[in-house]
Design a protein around this motif. Structure first.
Motif, PDB file in Angstrom:
ATOM      1  N   UNK A  50      -0.500 -15.182  -4.785  1.00 42.58           N
ATOM      2  CA  UNK A  50      -0.985 -16.558  -4.897  1.00 42.58           C
ATOM      3  C   UNK A  50      -0.898 -17.112  -6.311  1.00 42.58           C
ATOM      4  N   UNK A  51      -0.813 -16.236  -7.309  1.00 39.51           N
ATOM      5  CA  UNK A  51      -0.823 -16.700  -8.690  1.00 39.51           C
ATOM      6  C   UNK A  51       0.392 -17.541  -9.022  1.00 39.51           C
ATOM      7  N   UNK A  52       0.200 -18.499  -9.920  1.00 40.11           N
ATOM      8  CA  UNK A  52       1.322 -19.317 -10.369  1.00 40.11           C
ATOM      9  C   UNK A  52       2.124 -18.631 -11.464  1.00 40.11           C
ATOM     10  N   UNK A  53       1.480 -17.711 -12.193  1.00 38.34           N
ATOM     11  CA  UNK A  53       2.168 -16.924 -13.199  1.00 38.34           C
ATOM     12  C   UNK A  53       2.281 -15.480 -12.751  1.00 38.34           C
ATOM     13  N   UNK A  54       2.601 -14.596 -13.702  1.00 41.57           N
ATOM     14  CA  UNK A  54       2.705 -13.166 -13.403  1.00 41.57           C
ATOM     15  C   UNK A  54       1.314 -12.557 -13.569  1.00 41.57           C
ATOM     16  N   UNK A  55       0.728 -12.118 -12.478  1.00 43.43           N
ATOM     17  CA  UNK A  55      -0.618 -11.574 -12.495  1.00 43.43           C
ATOM     18  C   UNK A  55      -0.672 -10.370 -11.561  1.00 43.43           C
ATOM     19  N   UNK A  56      -1.409  -9.349 -11.961  1.00 46.32           N
ATOM     20  CA  UNK A  56      -1.678  -8.183 -11.119  1.00 46.32           C
ATOM     21  C   UNK A  56      -3.177  -7.979 -11.064  1.00 46.32           C
ATOM     22  N   UNK A  57      -3.640  -7.257 -10.059  1.00 46.11           N
ATOM     23  CA  UNK A  57      -5.075  -7.116  -9.866  1.00 46.11           C
ATOM     24  C   UNK A  57      -5.407  -5.760  -9.263  1.00 46.11           C
ATOM     25  N   UNK A  58      -6.634  -5.325  -9.510  1.00 47.78           N
ATOM     26  CA  UNK A  58      -7.239  -4.175  -8.847  1.00 47.78           C
ATOM     27  C   UNK A  58      -8.506  -4.675  -8.182  1.00 47.78           C
ATOM     28  N   UNK A  59      -8.685  -4.377  -6.901  1.00 53.28           N
ATOM     29  CA  UNK A  59      -9.854  -4.850  -6.162  1.00 53.28           C
ATOM     30  C   UNK A  59     -10.673  -3.661  -5.679  1.00 53.28           C
ATOM     31  N   UNK A  60     -11.995  -3.858  -5.629  1.00 55.14           N
ATOM     32  CA  UNK A  60     -12.878  -2.816  -5.120  1.00 55.14           C
ATOM     33  C   UNK A  60     -12.582  -2.554  -3.649  1.00 55.14           C
ATOM     34  N   UNK A  61     -12.632  -1.291  -3.250  1.00 58.80           N
ATOM     35  CA  UNK A  61     -12.423  -0.943  -1.848  1.00 58.80           C
ATOM     36  C   UNK A  61     -13.620  -1.342  -1.006  1.00 58.80           C
ATOM     37  N   UNK A  62     -14.777  -1.405  -1.610  1.00 56.79           N
ATOM     38  CA  UNK A  62     -16.008  -1.837  -0.968  1.00 56.79           C
ATOM     39  C   UNK A  62     -17.011  -2.058  -2.092  1.00 56.79           C
ATOM     40  N   UNK A  63     -18.190  -2.532  -1.751  1.00 53.30           N
ATOM     41  CA  UNK A  63     -19.216  -2.720  -2.775  1.00 53.30           C
ATOM     42  C   UNK A  63     -19.489  -1.390  -3.468  1.00 53.30           C
ATOM     43  N   UNK A  64     -19.399  -1.380  -4.807  1.00 54.82           N
ATOM     44  CA  UNK A  64     -19.684  -0.167  -5.567  1.00 54.82           C
ATOM     45  C   UNK A  64     -18.630   0.909  -5.441  1.00 54.82           C
ATOM     46  N   UNK A  65     -17.453   0.574  -4.916  1.00 56.02           N
ATOM     47  CA  UNK A  65     -16.418   1.574  -4.715  1.00 56.02           C
ATOM     48  C   UNK A  65     -15.113   1.083  -5.320  1.00 56.02           C
ATOM     49  N   UNK A  66     -14.985   1.290  -6.626  1.00 58.43           N
ATOM     50  CA  UNK A  66     -13.752   0.943  -7.311  1.00 58.43           C
ATOM     51  C   UNK A  66     -12.767   2.100  -7.134  1.00 58.43           C
ATOM     52  N   UNK A  67     -11.448   1.836  -7.179  1.00 55.38           N
ATOM     53  CA  UNK A  67     -10.485   2.899  -6.910  1.00 55.38           C
ATOM     54  C   UNK A  67     -10.615   4.115  -7.815  1.00 55.38           C
ATOM     55  N   UNK A  68     -11.044   3.931  -9.065  1.00 59.54           N
ATOM     56  CA  UNK A  68     -11.218   5.054  -9.977  1.00 59.54           C
ATOM     57  C   UNK A  68     -12.627   5.021 -10.546  1.00 59.54           C
ATOM     58  N   UNK A  69     -13.019   6.130 -11.178  1.00 59.49           N
ATOM     59  CA  UNK A  69     -14.370   6.234 -11.706  1.00 59.49           C
ATOM     60  C   UNK A  69     -14.554   5.477 -13.016  1.00 59.49           C
TER      61      UNK A  69
END
Length: 903
Positions: A50-69
């Motif tokens: 959806x971004x108009x520029x070059x953008x990357x993102x990391x999203x939480x898998x669930x509340x309090x559950x980020x992909x890494x520690x």
């Protein structure tokens, strides 16, 4: 396009664990669960798409559950992002070869301070459980705050009115294998919609962690030192040669305690007006006990030195000299606080105003903690030095220590530092947007940023020579204070460890505080226990930076060949004013002493000294997004961006280093430094061939000017004359000339081009539950490091190729993810460890494998296992040549098991 499918739309609220899709009227309701690995990947892909520029993102898998520690560990999974680690934990990030200080970090759009002397943000300050997502904007727009040539990295947290009623919690026990202890970590979040228009959210996290780090280092490799007094020199055939200045090995045991809290209040008094109060708190304390053994090389008095073909010392015999044994009990604390009050007011259906005021402060050692608190004892014994494969270390007969114990010791150095650093940022912003659903969208805004960096250094380096304790074993060293301890299992992760183990390592264990108090009692019972407490230093300073910004941005929606074309064009104008204040003793007079010795300095008391400067700049930007088909997006971006110089380079204080006749030498900062300026071009193509699968390729070029290098300027100081220049070279007379000092200052001057290529993709293997994510980044420059040029002092640092490969499985409540990260060798900086030099530090290629496994017990509870660095990789850096060890550290693997609930 695929972003408009029901599944993609359902995850646009990244924190909704189970979005509900309404079926046709009269049909049953289908619940599609999009949390977990797949949901996180879809959400991140949607941000990119959806971004108009070059953008990357990391999203939480669930509340309090980020992909890494750890946030930085997650960010390294993004194309073009690499990280620097401390104690085995991700700390700072490099994006597209631009180092930590070239990336601007914001929290929910607000600039974040840091307690260091520069601008680089420490991601370990924020618990990953507090975060819902991280967005990495690699191209600039007028509406974005300036400061990140590499990227703008925005950390986002949850909002109660978007999240609704929600409770989540997790608890886990962790163990760093080398430390061998189990420590707890808990986190939780509660969100409540008190009424339809008022919500409150509180999130908190508590972590304890114990680590053990083994370290081997050569603190500096000297280039062409004087070795004329060495009788036995072998193998020297090269034009240049390199001899160590100090060799050391150490072990530090850290106990880290981190507390995080986030309170958010949202109130929406009407459909057109909403307000948000966001308060963030982070407190991290590290209690450290460290032991160290070290030797100092007196090159010209060595018994023998052997060199290899590139001039590196590979064997060395000092003869009988001191071996130092340090022990330290230190505390480092970082306190971060921020608060923001904002409002969004929809004036009409097409016009919106957003206003926000925020204040944030980061402070180190706020209660006067001693971040360096160590003492040193010495033992006189013959010692040598050798290079073995990846390692380089000094050797000595430890049996002598074990047999004689404290009888052969002398006390030597006591060091106590209190480095209090405070970074305060106050921001006010106003944004207006107009969007009537037509072909053009308008955004405009103002921002005012007031940042103050206050560095207050206090230190005391006391040598016990002050008490004439300069004969080994002659003073009353209390035997019970010292215990010889052999060391085993050291540097096992490196080639050459076998030879190092044969050295019979060891050191003296002692409590520096206890022995310091006993030393004071032995010399004079009347001396207070705070006799050695540190004193305020002239290296303290304050930098204030005020920036006023205004921007205008137009977004045009049109078509090309019948397909959507989005063009974003804008410009941002910024005006920056700087005031640099330090405490300086003004030079009043020089007194001649001896032609081979420093002249005496007559100086005033400390006075505040302030320099001021200012600059302004226009930052245009253009982004073009062409949706060539329902699956293919092509992008082009051109922009100018800046990174402001490191604040510690802008101190106004001058420090006189030498006053020998004919060699007047001083150093200073430069408040007049201008920002790094980069003209950027980006071109990319992205193919989205399902709701979760895509492939992207891109290329970028950054032409960066105003790189900062150290230059020497001829300057007078207060018009003081040089008594060695007149008719009488031994005293003042009417013919004396003004004293001209060679003043080393940072200065703008070098330009460089950075360019590279990015390839990324993710793919789910149908309904099997298996999937993969992969990316590779290749980065190049026209200003490379030339190892054969010993006079080189500039090259682009931090540039390295990198790659990620992630495999995952997610089905029937079971999740597993194996993540591999690789970063190629790179030039980290000109300088080595803590000693002043222009010799390089080059970090070896590094790879790491991490594992996470979880199982859903039911819809609310899951259990999990995490493994960090499961193959026990270690860190190593070297100097100009690969066998010139600079630093080798071994932290080991870390494992956690826990339970997580979401209700």
């Amino acid at each position: 396009m695929f972003k408009q499918t029901l599944l993609s739309v359902s995850i646009l609220s990244a924190l909704a664990a189970t979005p509900v899709l309404a079926a046709e009227e009269g049909a049953s309701t289908e619940v599609i669960k999009v949390s977990g690995i797949r949901g996180s990947l879809i959400s991140s892909m949607s941000v990119k798409q959806d971004g108009n520029g070059v953008v990357d993102a990391i999203s939480a898998e669930d509340i309090g559950k980020f992909p890494d520690t750890n946030l930085a560990e997650s960010l390294q999974r993004i194309t073009g992002v690499s990280i620097d680690r401390s104690s085995g934990e991700g700390q700072q990030v490099t994006v597209r070869g631009m180092g930590p200080s070239f990336n601007l970090v914001t929290l929910n759009g607000r600039q974040m301070p840091n307690s260091g002397e520069g601008r680089a943000f420490d991601f370990s300050d924020i618990a990953s459980e507090m975060v819902s997502g991280v967005e990495v904007y690699k191209t600039s727009s007028a509406a974005m705050q300036s400061g990140g040539i590499g990227a703008l990295i925005n950390i986002t947290t949850a909002r109660p009115l978007a999240l609704g009623d929600k409770i989540s919690a997790s608890a886990k026990m962790s163990s760093d294998v080398k430390a061998g202890e189990i420590t707890p970590q808990i986190s939780g979040l509660i969100s409540r919609e008190i009424t339809d228009n008022f919500g409150i959210l509180f999130a908190g996290a508590y972590q304890q962690r114990k680590t053990e780090e083994d370290r081997l280092a050569v603190t500096r490799w000297n280039t062409n030192p004087n070795i004329s007094g060495v009788e036995n020199v072998q193998g020297l055939t090269s034009d240049n040669y390199f001899v160590p200045q100090q060799s050391m090995y150490s072990r530090r045991q850290d106990e880290r305690t981190r507390i995080n809290g986030n309170l958010v209040l949202q109130y929406k008094p009407s459909d057109n007006l909403s307000t948000t109060l966001d308060i963030m708190y982070a407190d991290e304390e590290v209690d450290r006990y460290k032991q160290e053994a070290a030797t100092w090389f007196s090159q010209n008095t060595a018994q023998s030195i052997t060199f290899d073909n590139n001039g590196t010392t590979i064997a060395y015999d000092q003869g009988s000299s001191a071996v130092d044994f340090f022990a330290g009990k230190e505390v480092s604390r970082t306190l971060n606080k921020s608060a923001a009050l904002g409002a969004e007011w929809k004036l009409t259906d097409s016009s919106t105003i957003e206003v926000e005021y925020s204040t944030a402060k980061s402070e180190s050692n706020p209660d006067g903690e001693f971040n360096i608190n160590q003492s040193d004892v010495q033992f006189d014994t013959p010692w040598g030095f050798e290079v073995s494969d990846e390692l380089a270390y000094f050797t000595f007969d430890t049996q002598d220590m074990a047999a004689n114990g404290s009888a052969g010791l002398r006390t030597w150095v006591n060091e106590m530092y209190q480095d209090n650093r405070e970074d305060q940022i106050d921001q006010t912003r106003f944004d207006y947007s107009f969007d009537d659903g037509g072909n053009t969208k308008v955004k405009a805004g103002l921002m005012y940023t007031d940042q103050t960096k206050d560095i207050r250094n206090a230190q005391n380096d006391q040598t016990w020579d002050d008490f004439a304790w300069d004969v080994y074993g002659s003073q009353d060293v209390r035997d019970e204070d010292y215990n010889w301890n052999p060391v085993g299992g050291f540097m096992d992760a490196f080639g050459g460890a076998g030879g190092f183990a044969d050295v019979n390592l060891g050191w003296f264990n002692f409590d520096p505080i206890v022995v310091r108090n006993h030393w004071l009692e032995d010399i004079d019972d009347n001396l207070p226990l705070d006799y050695f407490y540190p004193e305020y230093q002239t290296s303290s300073y304050t930098i204030n930076e005020k920036t006023t910004s205004a921007y205008l941005e137009l977004t045009s929606f049109t078509e090309l060949a019948g397909e959507p074309l989005t063009i974003v064009v804008g410009a941002r104008y910024e005006d920056t004013k700087i005031a640099s204040t330090g405490n300086e003793q003004t030079l009043l007079e020089l007194e001649f002493t001896d032609p081979e010795e420093d002249m005496n300095r007559i100086q005033s008391d400390f006075i505040k000294y302030t320099d001021e400067s200012d600059y302004n700049i226009l930052l245009p930007s253009l982004s073009v997004k062409y949706e060539a088909t329902d699956e293919l997006i092509m992008r082009f971006a051109a922009s100018r961006s800046i990174t402001r110089p490191s604040l510690n380079d802008m101190t106004s204080v001058r420090s006189i280093r030498g006053t020998r006749p004919g060699l007047l030498d001083a150093s200073a900062g430069n408040p007049g430094l201008r920002p790094f300026v980069s003209d950027n071009l980006d071109l990319s193509a992205e193919w989205y061939f399902s709701d979760v699968d895509y492939v992207s390729v891109g290329a970028f070029v950054k032409n960066v000017s105003n790189f900062i290098v150290t230059r020497v300027f001829e300057e007078d100081i207060n018009g003081v004359t040089d008594p060695s220049t007149g008719t009488d070279p031994t005293g003042p007379d009417a013919q004396d000339k003004v004293a001209i000092f060679n003043v080393s200052r940072p200065a703008n001057g070098e330009d460089a081009q950075v360019y590279g290529y990015e390839i990324a993709g993710q793919y789910a293997f149908g309904d099997t539950g298996f999937g993969t994510v992969a990316n590779v980044t290749l980065v190049f420059t026209d200003s490379d490091f030339d190892r054969e040029n010993v006079g080189q002092t500039f090259a682009v640092t931090g540039l390295s190729h990198s790659a990620n490969l992630v495999g995952y499985y997610e089905k029937d409540g079971f999740q597993a993810r194996l993540a591999y990260n690789w970063r190629d060798e790179f030039l980290q900086r000109f300088g080595q460890n803590t000693l002043s030099t222009t010799e390089p530090t080059i970090v070896d290629a590094y790879s790491q494998l991490d594992l996470t496994v979880s199982y859903d017990l039911n819809d609310e509870l899951s259990v999990f296992l995490e493994g960090i660095n499961i193959t026990d990789e270690a860190y190593r850096s070297h100097g100009r040549y690969a066998n010139q060890l600079v630093e080798a550290t071994d932290v080991g693997a870390r494992y956690s098991v826990g339970i997580r609930g979401s209700f």
